[in-house]
Scaffold this active site. Structure first.
Site, short mmCIF file in Angstrom:
data_model
loop_
_atom_site.label_atom_id
_atom_site.label_comp_id
_atom_site.label_asym_id
_atom_site.label_seq_id
_atom_site.Cartn_x
_atom_site.Cartn_y
_atom_site.Cartn_z
N LYS A 49 47.28 -18.07 8.70
CA LYS A 49 46.20 -18.37 9.64
C LYS A 49 46.54 -19.56 10.51
O LYS A 49 47.42 -20.37 10.20
CB LYS A 49 44.90 -18.63 8.87
CG LYS A 49 44.35 -17.40 8.17
CD LYS A 49 44.05 -16.26 9.15
CE LYS A 49 42.89 -16.58 10.08
NZ LYS A 49 42.63 -15.46 11.02
N GLU A 105 50.30 -12.54 16.74
CA GLU A 105 49.48 -11.51 17.39
C GLU A 105 49.94 -11.17 18.81
O GLU A 105 49.44 -10.19 19.39
CB GLU A 105 48.00 -11.91 17.40
CG GLU A 105 47.62 -13.04 18.34
CD GLU A 105 47.81 -14.42 17.74
OE1 GLU A 105 47.38 -15.40 18.39
OE2 GLU A 105 48.40 -14.54 16.63
N TYR A 161 49.51 -16.60 12.81
CA TYR A 161 48.45 -16.09 13.68
C TYR A 161 47.73 -17.30 14.28
O TYR A 161 47.21 -18.14 13.55
CB TYR A 161 47.44 -15.26 12.88
CG TYR A 161 47.93 -13.91 12.41
CD1 TYR A 161 48.26 -12.92 13.32
CD2 TYR A 161 48.04 -13.62 11.06
CE1 TYR A 161 48.70 -11.67 12.90
CE2 TYR A 161 48.48 -12.39 10.62
CZ TYR A 161 48.81 -11.41 11.54
OH TYR A 161 49.24 -10.19 11.12
N ASN A 172 38.69 -13.88 8.53
CA ASN A 172 39.96 -13.57 7.85
C ASN A 172 39.71 -12.49 6.80
O ASN A 172 39.97 -12.69 5.61
CB ASN A 172 40.58 -14.82 7.23
CG ASN A 172 39.69 -15.48 6.18
OD1 ASN A 172 38.47 -15.44 6.29
ND2 ASN A 172 40.29 -16.07 5.17
N VAL A 188 33.41 -12.07 9.25
CA VAL A 188 34.40 -12.89 8.53
C VAL A 188 35.69 -12.92 9.33
O VAL A 188 36.25 -11.88 9.69
CB VAL A 188 34.63 -12.36 7.11
CG1 VAL A 188 35.76 -13.11 6.42
CG2 VAL A 188 33.35 -12.47 6.29
N ARG A 221 29.34 -14.87 15.49
CA ARG A 221 29.85 -16.21 15.19
C ARG A 221 30.66 -16.09 13.91
O ARG A 221 30.30 -15.34 13.00
CB ARG A 221 28.74 -17.23 15.05
CG ARG A 221 27.69 -16.95 14.01
CD ARG A 221 26.69 -18.10 13.91
NE ARG A 221 25.57 -17.81 13.04
CZ ARG A 221 25.59 -17.89 11.71
NH1 ARG A 221 26.71 -18.25 11.10
NH2 ARG A 221 24.52 -17.62 10.99
#
Length: 365
Positions: free
Chosen positions: A75, A118, A94, A300, A298, A279
């Site tokens: 992440k 990505e 990412y 992730n 969510v 959000r």
């Protein structure tokens, strides 16, 4: 090259940037890999596995960043990591810059080379490093959507596939890419009535050919989306614009057309979301309700199935990690057009046009 694999510290993120198998492929090429203690624990990989593959275990995230030339993550860095990233780092992960202006400014200020999974794009226009996580997220979107349709979680109280004498749920999938196809497959397999929408007629023809009879295709337009809302139980948002913010296909005023307990799952949340009311949420607190519509956003989703996700991700990232390690980022990107397209921010300059446009910042061609 010295490569660092830190623990992911984003909320409930249990994936890790590299498997022991990936580490072995690097160390046998005489690269040094530093793995933070317990980095792979959430994905089912243990320190002894990494040591057996030739890695060196370091106790803290600070030590990993200080020792490494290239950081391999899953992440995007969060605020606590910004200060750890220096001008001589290559960070491969990412990023999803277009959804976070603070992250964009932080990476510009760091002076690091930021290569985003990505936006690595092959000659066919596909995104090979995004595909496995899109596959996981697309399939998971139906699992989660089916769960949140249950009444105790404020859903409509409807079983996705129905039972004899009771019709199945209606599922609307926005976007006919990897996420949309996987979501439609899962929903159809559970017996739901599925409509998948896209603006690409070639893609819709392909989807129509491969899907079972309970999946219908339809051209995506605001009029057609609005027409479906009163009868839809679960909506999956799976629209992607490469490197840019997702378009808002479901606006706030559309919620009033949905029945109470309708569930919306926005898989595009990493790119800003394709619902106006989106959000980001976490696995710890995954949903919220607006106008009696349950939102699952969510950021992730694949982090909930970390073993599957980590193995799938390393399968596709490893060849690029090896290129970067063997040749250095400049030579590797010069010799690999897909990897060059992964360059987002280089030494304080934005080199990916859509990111600059998202925040009206200077673009360096």
């Amino acid at each position: 090259m010295k490569i660092g694999v830190p623990i992911e510290i984003k909320n409930n993120e249990n994936r890790v940037g590299m498997t022991p198998s990936g580490v072995f492929e690097l160390t046998k090429r005489n690269h040094t890999v530093y793995v933070q203690k317990n980095a792979g624990f959430g994905s089912g990989f243990f320190d002894k596995d990494y040591v057996g593959a030739g890695a060196t275990i370091l106790d803290t995230i600070e030590e990993v960043y200080a020792a490494a030339e290239m950081i391999v993550k899953v992440k995007e860095p969060i605020e606590e990591e910004y200060g750890l990233i220096k001008h001589d780092h290559v960070v491969f992960t990412y990023f999803h810059f277009a959804s976070s202006e603070p992250l964009t400014h932080a990476m510009i200020a760091s002076g690091a080379v930021c290569i985003a999974y990505e936006t690595v794009e092959d000659e066919n226009g596909t995104l090979p490093l995004l595909i496995p996580m899109s596959e996981v997220a697309g399939r998971m979107s139906i699992q989660q959507g089916a769960k949140y349709l249950e009444k105790p979680i404020k859903g409509r109280g409807i079983l996705l596939g129905g039972v004899p004498g009771v019709p199945p749920a209606h599922v609307l999938v926005l976007g006919g890419g990897i996420v949309g196809i996987q979501a439609a497959k899962m929903a159809a397999g559970l017996g739901a009535n599925v409509t998948i929408m896209d603006v690409n007629m070639k893609q819709l023809r392909y989807i129509s050919d491969i899907m079972p009879a309970n999946v219908n295709t339809e051209f995506s337009s605001e009029y057609n989306i609005r027409r479906h809302l009163p009868k839809t139980d679960l909506i999956i948002g799976g629209v992607l614009l490469k490197g840019a913010k997702a378009p808002k296909l479901i606006t706030r005023d559309m919620l009033k057309d949905m029945r109470p307990g309708t569930v919306v799952v926005d898989v595009a949340v990493d790119q800003g979301g394709c619902f106006e009311t989106t959000r980001p949420t976490t696995h710890q607190d995954p949903t919220y309700i607006i106008d009696d519509v349950v939102h699952y956003c969510v950021a992730n989703m694949p982090g909930a199935v970390p073993y599957t996700s980590t193995v799938a991700l390393t399968n596709v990232t490893l060849p690029y990690v090896i290129k970067l390690a063997n040749d250095g980022w400049e030579k590797a990107c010069a010799n690999s057009a897909p990897l060059a397209r992964g360059l987002n921010i280089v030494k304080g300059k934005i080199v990916y046009k859509e990111i600059a446009e998202a925040f009206d910042l200077e673009f360096a061609e």
